[in-house]
Design a protein around this motif. Structure first.
Motif, PDB file in Angstrom:
ATOM      1  N   VAL A  13      -1.301  -3.263  -4.211  1.00 16.61           N
ATOM      2  CA  VAL A  13      -0.918  -3.563  -2.660  1.00 16.61           C
ATOM      3  C   VAL A  13      -0.532  -2.420  -1.876  1.00 16.61           C
ATOM      4  O   VAL A  13      -0.013  -1.575  -2.226  1.00 16.61           O
ATOM      5  CB  VAL A  13       0.172  -4.631  -2.942  1.00 16.61           C
ATOM      6  N   HIS A  14      -1.168  -2.447  -0.437  1.00 12.63           N
ATOM      7  CA  HIS A  14      -1.018  -1.531   0.512  1.00 12.63           C
ATOM      8  C   HIS A  14      -0.510  -2.172   1.720  1.00 12.63           C
ATOM      9  O   HIS A  14      -1.090  -3.224   2.185  1.00 12.63           O
ATOM     10  CB  HIS A  14      -2.579  -1.015   0.942  1.00 12.63           C
ATOM     11  N   ILE A  15       0.843  -1.556   1.837  1.00  9.66           N
ATOM     12  CA  ILE A  15       1.174  -2.124   3.159  1.00  9.66           C
ATOM     13  C   ILE A  15       1.366  -1.028   4.127  1.00  9.66           C
ATOM     14  O   ILE A  15       1.964  -0.156   3.896  1.00  9.66           O
ATOM     15  CB  ILE A  15       2.817  -2.442   2.753  1.00  9.66           C
ATOM     16  N   PHE A  16       0.889  -1.401   5.445  1.00  7.80           N
ATOM     17  CA  PHE A  16       0.771  -0.329   6.340  1.00  7.80           C
ATOM     18  C   PHE A  16       1.361  -0.362   7.647  1.00  7.80           C
ATOM     19  O   PHE A  16       1.564  -1.766   7.899  1.00  7.80           O
ATOM     20  CB  PHE A  16      -0.747  -0.194   6.537  1.00  7.80           C
ATOM     21  N   GLN A  17       1.841   0.333   8.289  1.00  8.26           N
ATOM     22  CA  GLN A  17       1.936   0.207   9.713  1.00  8.26           C
ATOM     23  C   GLN A  17       0.815   0.400  10.365  1.00  8.26           C
ATOM     24  O   GLN A  17      -0.205   0.943   9.931  1.00  8.26           O
ATOM     25  CB  GLN A  17       2.818   1.570  10.325  1.00  8.26           C
ATOM     26  N   SER A  18       0.434  -0.453  11.515  1.00  7.96           N
ATOM     27  CA  SER A  18      -0.869  -0.766  11.990  1.00  7.96           C
ATOM     28  C   SER A  18      -1.769   0.387  12.422  1.00  7.96           C
ATOM     29  O   SER A  18      -2.947   0.629  12.095  1.00  7.96           O
ATOM     30  CB  SER A  18      -1.017  -1.752  13.322  1.00  7.96           C
ATOM     31  N   ASP A  19      -1.151   1.492  12.997  1.00  7.62           N
ATOM     32  CA  ASP A  19      -1.873   2.595  13.307  1.00  7.62           C
ATOM     33  C   ASP A  19      -2.182   3.399  12.280  1.00  7.62           C
ATOM     34  O   ASP A  19      -3.453   3.940  12.117  1.00  7.62           O
ATOM     35  CB  ASP A  19      -1.071   3.637  14.453  1.00  7.62           C
ATOM     36  N   VAL A  20      -1.415   3.530  11.017  1.00 10.14           N
ATOM     37  CA  VAL A  20      -1.818   4.270   9.730  1.00 10.14           C
ATOM     38  C   VAL A  20      -2.832   3.314   9.217  1.00 10.14           C
ATOM     39  O   VAL A  20      -3.682   3.961   8.620  1.00 10.14           O
ATOM     40  CB  VAL A  20      -0.401   4.572   8.978  1.00 10.14           C
ATOM     41  N   ARG A  21      -2.795   2.082   8.994  1.00  9.43           N
ATOM     42  CA  ARG A  21      -3.868   1.236   8.407  1.00  9.43           C
ATOM     43  C   ARG A  21      -5.196   1.473   9.162  1.00  9.43           C
ATOM     44  O   ARG A  21      -6.386   1.671   8.574  1.00  9.43           O
ATOM     45  CB  ARG A  21      -3.639  -0.380   8.554  1.00  9.43           C
ATOM     46  N   ASP A  22      -5.129   1.428  10.628  1.00  2.00           N
ATOM     47  CA  ASP A  22      -6.481   1.822  11.255  1.00  2.00           C
ATOM     48  C   ASP A  22      -6.861   3.365  10.857  1.00  2.00           C
ATOM     49  O   ASP A  22      -8.230   3.599  10.834  1.00  2.00           O
ATOM     50  CB  ASP A  22      -6.215   1.717  12.809  1.00  2.00           C
ATOM     51  N   HIS A  23      -5.811   4.435  10.743  1.00  4.52           N
ATOM     52  CA  HIS A  23      -6.403   5.666  10.513  1.00  4.52           C
ATOM     53  C   HIS A  23      -7.178   5.800   9.055  1.00  4.52           C
ATOM     54  O   HIS A  23      -8.081   6.456   8.824  1.00  4.52           O
ATOM     55  CB  HIS A  23      -5.358   6.514  10.404  1.00  4.52           C
ATOM     56  N   TYR A  24      -6.545   5.151   8.214  1.00  5.02           N
ATOM     57  CA  TYR A  24      -7.011   5.302   6.838  1.00  5.02           C
ATOM     58  C   TYR A  24      -8.210   4.304   6.157  1.00  5.02           C
ATOM     59  O   TYR A  24      -8.946   4.491   5.592  1.00  5.02           O
ATOM     60  CB  TYR A  24      -5.860   5.357   5.624  1.00  5.02           C
ATOM     61  N   ASN A  25      -8.183   3.131   6.853  1.00  8.10           N
ATOM     62  CA  ASN A  25      -9.423   2.296   6.891  1.00  8.10           C
ATOM     63  C   ASN A  25      -9.622   1.937   5.513  1.00  8.10           C
ATOM     64  O   ASN A  25     -10.965   2.013   5.068  1.00  8.10           O
ATOM     65  CB  ASN A  25     -10.485   2.638   7.831  1.00  8.10           C
ATOM     66  N   ILE A  26      -8.742   1.476   4.632  1.00  6.78           N
ATOM     67  CA  ILE A  26      -8.948   0.978   3.409  1.00  6.78           C
ATOM     68  C   ILE A  26     -10.120   0.209   3.083  1.00  6.78           C
ATOM     69  O   ILE A  26     -10.854   0.052   2.328  1.00  6.78           O
ATOM     70  CB  ILE A  26      -7.491   0.653   2.632  1.00  6.78           C
ATOM     71  N   GLU A  27     -10.133  -1.112   4.040  1.00  9.39           N
ATOM     72  CA  GLU A  27     -11.134  -2.045   4.121  1.00  9.39           C
ATOM     73  C   GLU A  27     -12.565  -1.559   4.291  1.00  9.39           C
ATOM     74  O   GLU A  27     -13.473  -1.762   3.496  1.00  9.39           O
ATOM     75  CB  GLU A  27     -10.977  -3.214   5.203  1.00  9.39           C
ATOM     76  N   GLY A  28     -12.691  -0.182   5.268  1.00  5.19           N
ATOM     77  CA  GLY A  28     -14.009   0.199   5.432  1.00  5.19           C
ATOM     78  C   GLY A  28     -14.298   1.199   4.156  1.00  5.19           C
ATOM     79  O   GLY A  28     -15.575   0.931   3.765  1.00  5.19           O
ATOM     80  N   MET A  29     -13.341   1.693   3.468  1.00  3.75           N
ATOM     81  CA  MET A  29     -13.760   2.435   2.134  1.00  3.75           C
ATOM     82  C   MET A  29     -14.213   1.464   1.227  1.00  3.75           C
ATOM     83  O   MET A  29     -15.036   2.259   0.236  1.00  3.75           O
ATOM     84  CB  MET A  29     -12.635   3.199   1.869  1.00  3.75           C
ATOM     85  N   TRP A  30     -13.951   0.361   1.254  1.00  6.83           N
ATOM     86  CA  TRP A  30     -14.191  -0.562   0.200  1.00  6.83           C
ATOM     87  C   TRP A  30     -15.212  -1.555   0.763  1.00  6.83           C
ATOM     88  O   TRP A  30     -15.123  -2.781   0.365  1.00  6.83           O
ATOM     89  CB  TRP A  30     -13.191  -0.971  -0.672  1.00  6.83           C
ATOM     90  N   SER A  31     -16.121  -1.371   1.543  1.00  2.59           N
ATOM     91  CA  SER A  31     -16.969  -2.303   2.257  1.00  2.59           C
ATOM     92  C   SER A  31     -17.748  -2.920   1.519  1.00  2.59           C
ATOM     93  O   SER A  31     -18.234  -4.024   1.643  1.00  2.59           O
ATOM     94  CB  SER A  31     -17.807  -1.520   3.217  1.00  2.59           C
ATOM     95  N   GLU A  32     -17.980  -2.555   0.057  1.00  4.54           N
ATOM     96  CA  GLU A  32     -18.928  -3.245  -0.852  1.00  4.54           C
ATOM     97  C   GLU A  32     -18.204  -4.199  -1.541  1.00  4.54           C
ATOM     98  O   GLU A  32     -18.763  -5.003  -2.236  1.00  4.54           O
ATOM     99  CB  GLU A  32     -19.638  -2.402  -1.959  1.00  4.54           C
ATOM    100  N   ALA A  33     -16.928  -4.103  -1.381  1.00  4.44           N
ATOM    101  CA  ALA A  33     -16.190  -4.991  -2.202  1.00  4.44           C
ATOM    102  C   ALA A  33     -16.147  -6.555  -1.522  1.00  4.44           C
ATOM    103  O   ALA A  33     -16.412  -6.642  -0.177  1.00  4.44           O
ATOM    104  CB  ALA A  33     -14.495  -4.918  -2.276  1.00  4.44           C
ATOM    105  N   GLU A  34     -15.967  -7.589  -2.283  1.00  2.00           N
ATOM    106  CA  GLU A  34     -15.786  -9.287  -1.831  1.00  2.00           C
ATOM    107  C   GLU A  34     -14.767  -9.195  -1.025  1.00  2.00           C
ATOM    108  O   GLU A  34     -13.516  -8.798  -1.655  1.00  2.00           O
ATOM    109  CB  GLU A  34     -16.007  -9.992  -2.750  1.00  2.00           C
ATOM    110  N   ARG A  35     -14.665  -9.641   0.145  1.00  2.00           N
ATOM    111  CA  ARG A  35     -13.326  -9.411   1.125  1.00  2.00           C
ATOM    112  C   ARG A  35     -13.314 -11.028   1.303  1.00  2.00           C
ATOM    113  O   ARG A  35     -13.781 -11.821   1.760  1.00  2.00           O
ATOM    114  CB  ARG A  35     -13.786  -8.578   2.537  1.00  2.00           C
ATOM    115  N   THR A  36     -11.743 -11.339   1.301  1.00  2.00           N
ATOM    116  CA  THR A  36     -11.215 -12.680   1.529  1.00  2.00           C
ATOM    117  C   THR A  36     -10.138 -12.324   2.444  1.00  2.00           C
ATOM    118  O   THR A  36      -9.033 -11.601   2.027  1.00  2.00           O
ATOM    119  CB  THR A  36     -10.738 -13.153   0.278  1.00  2.00           C
TER     120      THR A  36
END
Length: 124
Positions: free
Chosen positions: A96-119
């Motif tokens: 589990v990754h819990i981010f502050q919004s600006d930090v989440r945008d910076h690291y873009n975990i969802e983009g890094m795992w773009s091939e993963a099935e997203r829900t």
């Protein structure tokens, strides 16, 4: 003599849903679940969410660990709790990754795992 298991064994799909629900219970926002089975060698599922503040991020992480203890689910640890900008909770096959919004945008975990099935978690 058979050794008794310390922790309850549940499927990572069930565990990721529980983690998302627990985060939602404490008002985490933008909760996303990523199935990284076959893409990542260290875990099967990721949860990414945003917190309103440092205290909120710390509270979310604490709540996850409390719930794991109550449900007798194994967890390995927590990183980043003191700063609260990016808190990682390692629940073995779910991270589990819990981010502050600006930090989440910076690291873009969802983009890094773009091939993963997203829900996107919708709540109950």
């Amino acid at each position: 003599m058979k050794k008794e298991k310390k922790f309850r064994d549940i499927d990572s799909t069930e565990k990721v849903a529980l983690a998302a629900k627990w985060l939602d219970d404490k008002q985490a926002s933008d909760i996303v679940m990523l199935d990284v089975q076959g893409l990542c060698s260290i875990t099967d599922q990721l949860v990414v969410c945003s917190a309103r503040s440092v205290k909120h991020a710390q509270s979310l992480a604490d709540h996850l660990l409390d719930q794991c203890s109550k449900e007798n689910l194994e967890f390995f640890g927590i990183e980043g709790r003191p700063s609260g900008e990016w808190v990682l909770v390692d629940m073995n096959d779910v991270i589990v990754h819990i981010f502050q919004s600006d930090v989440r945008d910076h690291y873009n975990i969802e983009g890094m795992w773009s091939e993963a099935e997203r829900t996107d978690y919708q709540g109950e």
